[in-house]
Every structure is written in C-alpha cells, then in structure tokens.
Design an enzyme around this catalytic site. Sequence first.
Site, short mmCIF file in Angstrom:
data_model
loop_
_atom_site.label_atom_id
_atom_site.label_comp_id
_atom_site.label_asym_id
_atom_site.label_seq_id
_atom_site.Cartn_x
_atom_site.Cartn_y
_atom_site.Cartn_z
N ARG A 1 9.55 -3.72 -16.83
CA ARG A 1 9.42 -3.58 -15.37
C ARG A 1 9.96 -2.23 -14.90
O ARG A 1 9.52 -1.68 -13.89
CB ARG A 1 10.08 -4.74 -14.63
CG ARG A 1 9.85 -4.69 -13.12
CD ARG A 1 10.04 -6.02 -12.42
NE ARG A 1 11.23 -6.72 -12.85
CZ ARG A 1 12.49 -6.37 -12.57
NH1 ARG A 1 12.73 -5.31 -11.82
NH2 ARG A 1 13.50 -7.07 -13.03
N TYR B 1 -9.59 2.33 4.24
CA TYR B 1 -9.77 1.17 3.38
C TYR B 1 -9.12 -0.04 4.06
O TYR B 1 -7.97 0.01 4.50
CB TYR B 1 -9.14 1.43 2.00
CG TYR B 1 -9.29 0.23 1.12
CD1 TYR B 1 -10.54 -0.16 0.68
CD2 TYR B 1 -8.20 -0.54 0.77
CE1 TYR B 1 -10.70 -1.29 -0.11
CE2 TYR B 1 -8.34 -1.66 -0.03
CZ TYR B 1 -9.60 -2.03 -0.45
OH TYR B 1 -9.75 -3.15 -1.22
N ASP C 1 -4.91 9.22 0.33
CA ASP C 1 -5.65 8.29 -0.52
C ASP C 1 -6.89 9.04 -1.01
O ASP C 1 -7.80 9.33 -0.24
CB ASP C 1 -6.02 7.03 0.29
CG ASP C 1 -6.68 5.95 -0.57
OD1 ASP C 1 -7.25 6.29 -1.63
OD2 ASP C 1 -6.65 4.79 -0.14
N LYS D 1 -11.36 1.83 -9.22
CA LYS D 1 -12.66 2.34 -8.83
C LYS D 1 -13.17 3.35 -9.87
O LYS D 1 -13.32 3.00 -11.02
CB LYS D 1 -12.59 2.92 -7.41
CG LYS D 1 -11.87 2.00 -6.41
CD LYS D 1 -12.63 0.74 -6.10
CE LYS D 1 -11.81 -0.28 -5.30
NZ LYS D 1 -11.29 0.18 -4.04
C1 LIG Z 1 -10.17 -0.13 -3.36
C2 LIG Z 1 -9.38 0.83 -2.54
C3 LIG Z 1 -8.01 0.66 -2.37
C4 LIG Z 1 -7.26 -0.53 -2.95
O1 LIG Z 1 -7.25 -0.54 -4.34
P1 LIG Z 1 -7.13 -1.87 -5.23
O2 LIG Z 1 -7.14 -1.34 -6.61
O3 LIG Z 1 -8.29 -2.74 -4.87
O4 LIG Z 1 -5.84 -2.53 -4.86
C5 LIG Z 1 -7.32 1.62 -1.64
N1 LIG Z 1 -7.96 2.65 -1.08
C6 LIG Z 1 -9.28 2.84 -1.21
C7 LIG Z 1 -9.93 4.02 -0.55
C8 LIG Z 1 -10.05 1.94 -1.94
O5 LIG Z 1 -11.37 2.12 -2.06
#
Ligand SMILES: *Cc1c(COP(=O)(O)O)cnc(C)c1O
Length: 369
Positions: free
Chosen positions: A44, A95, A166, A191
């Site tokens: 952890r 998001y 992000d 993604k």
């Molecule tokens: C999918 C996504 C997230 C969240 O990610 P997870 O892996 O689903 O927790 C955050 N920001 C953007 C722009 C995303 O497309």
Amino acid sequence: MSELRPETELIVGGRPEVVPDGPLNAPISPASTLRPGGESGYARSGSPAWEPLETVVGRLEDGHAVAFASGMAAAHAAFRLFPPDPTVVAPEVAYMAVRESLQIERDAGRAGVRFVDITETAAVKAACDGANVLWLESPTNPLLGIADVPELCAFARERGILTVVDNTLATPLGQRPLTLGADVVMHSGTKAMGGHSDLLIGFAVGRTPELAAELHEARHLAGATPGALETFLCLRGLRTLSLRLERSQANAAVLAERLEEHPEVREVRYPGLASHPQAGLAVRIMAGPGFMLTFRVHGGAGRADSFVDALRVLTHATSLGGVETLIERRARYPAERRIPPDLLRVSVGCEHVEDLWEDLDRALAATAV
Ligand SMILES: *Cc1c(COP(=O)(O)O)cnc(C)c1O
C-alpha cells in the site's frame, strides 16, 4: 528528463535489469508484503513492481508519476493537494465524475468551486481572483473544448495558484502540460494509455518530487493502489500508444471531414477541423488533434438513439481510447444535463477507416428523418 523521444521511451523504458535469460518485460508481481530493508515493506505504501510503469509515465510527462487504482483515484489524490478551505476554479463541463466530485465538495461546504468555461481565457483569469487551485481538463470530455494551458498556467503560477490538468483525452503524446507550466497532470490510464478497454488505472504526475511525495502519501493513506495485472497490462498497452494514436487520429480526421459534409449531420466538433473554435490553439499547444470527435444528427435524441442502434462496426458503449471505435449519446446520463441531448461522442479506434465510414453512412441513411 529523458533524452529519448517519447515514441522510443514508450518502448525501451521500464525494462528489467539485463541478466542472462532474464525477461525483456517486467513480470506481473502480485504482492502485499515485501522483504524489509527497502522504501516500502508493504505494497500500500508502494511496490517496486509498479516502478517500470511509473518511470515510463513520468518520463513521458517530464515529471514524477504515481499510479493509482483508477483515474478517479488519481483525481481524488490530487484533491488532497488543495490547501485548507480551498477555492477552486474548474471547468463547467468536464469529465462527469470529476465535475460531480467538485460539486459535492462545494455543496458540502468543503470547497469553494467556481465553474467556468475553460475556453474563455479572460473569464478563467477573472475567476482566479482569490482562488488557490485551477483545475483544467483539455480537451474537455465530452465537448472537446481546449484551454490555453500555457497562458493560464503562467497566470496561475504568478499568483501562487496550484494548477492541475486532466490530460486524459490528449494522452502524454498529444500534450505535455508540465512542460506547458502545470503543477500536476492527471490521467485516466484506463483510456488511451491502457488502450484495450480491459483495465482501470490512473496516474497523477507531479512537476516536483515534493508534489509527487504528497501524491504518494495520498495513495498510501487512501489505499487506492493499482492492481498487479493492471500495471502489467497498462505498460504493455503503452508500448503501442504511438502507433494506436497515429491510426486512430488519422481515422478521426477522415471521419470528421466527411461527417461535416453529410446532410444528416450537424455541428461536428473535432480539434483538427478549421470549424473548431480553438483550432489554432490546438495546433499551437498539442502535437495532434486526437481521436475524439462529437456530432449531432438531425431528428433529436430519439433519432440519435436509433442511429446508434443501427450501427454494426462502431460499438455503442461508454469509455474511450481503446482500439475499438465507441459511440455514445452522453446526455443519456442525468449528470450530463449540460450536454445537448442529441450529441454523440465518438472515440475513434484503429479499424479500417472505410469500414467505419460505411457503417456511419449506412446507419445515417437507414434512420434518415
Ligand atoms: C475516464 C476519465 C476519468 C476517470 O477515469 P477512470 O479511470 O474511469 O476512473 C477522468 N477524466 C477523464 C477526462 C476521463 O475521460
């Protein structure tokens, strides 16, 4: 940080020590307890098994990467960098789960949050007055708005405002926010970085070792650690990111141009189209226009749904960045009420572009209103 180009770093980075008959790839290492004498002892607090992946991501983003169980776990770790009683400037459309999380913080009185259109640079700057965090997402999901990341990060830094970007939609090959002046970059590695729709993982990357240490502590305390299999699969997926991105981006550009000419379609949005409101900015700050596009169909949400049902090659499902093309009417989620009801978001994959186009064209004709 690395003298190699990112496309090479993706392939040569994070390899195990060279020993006779040693594997080329870092093995999958399930472990909670680690032998004493190292920095962790218990997974952890960090595992050497994640280091190859974190090293590669850190080099790609020119910072210090910490891997998490998901993109949202990485986002919540970044929230822990906020000062007490923070005032956060954040995108009005971002998001869904990030937007919801910030809204909840605001409604609970734990943070002041000023939601802004991040494409309006002057309005974002005005909202920064008295704020201490600027949260950007660029391009935004799903509207593909583009923020002037270097301009806004420079403005924020002069005022001591922490900036988080992000970078999920752009990928580290499409945009490098730390080199554009941001303090922290976050990714949903679920993604395009993983790229095969078979894992959940996230990253938060600090510009400095001090920021990374805080992110590390957030992971240690909240326990949102990445899985052993996921870490392995994500690094395996990353090896082909530049190839996948090249193909999916080329496909997206062709589809966007053709959709824009189609009589059944309106308002195609793709950062590589001259009609995109921030097309010039995209060229300036991003390495490419990416694999995401959106469009609307004539006939409203009902027609959009029947169109999506008529598709055979494109898959109706959520998420993005995989090798397969996914399409989704985002306003089907109540939390996406800021999105036009008929807007379709497409994550373009690596199929033959003519198969994608024929499928779209046929389904548009089959559902014409
Ligand atoms: C999918 C996504 C997230 C969240 O990610 P997870 O892996 O689903 O927790 C955050 N920001 C953007 C722009 C995303 O497309």
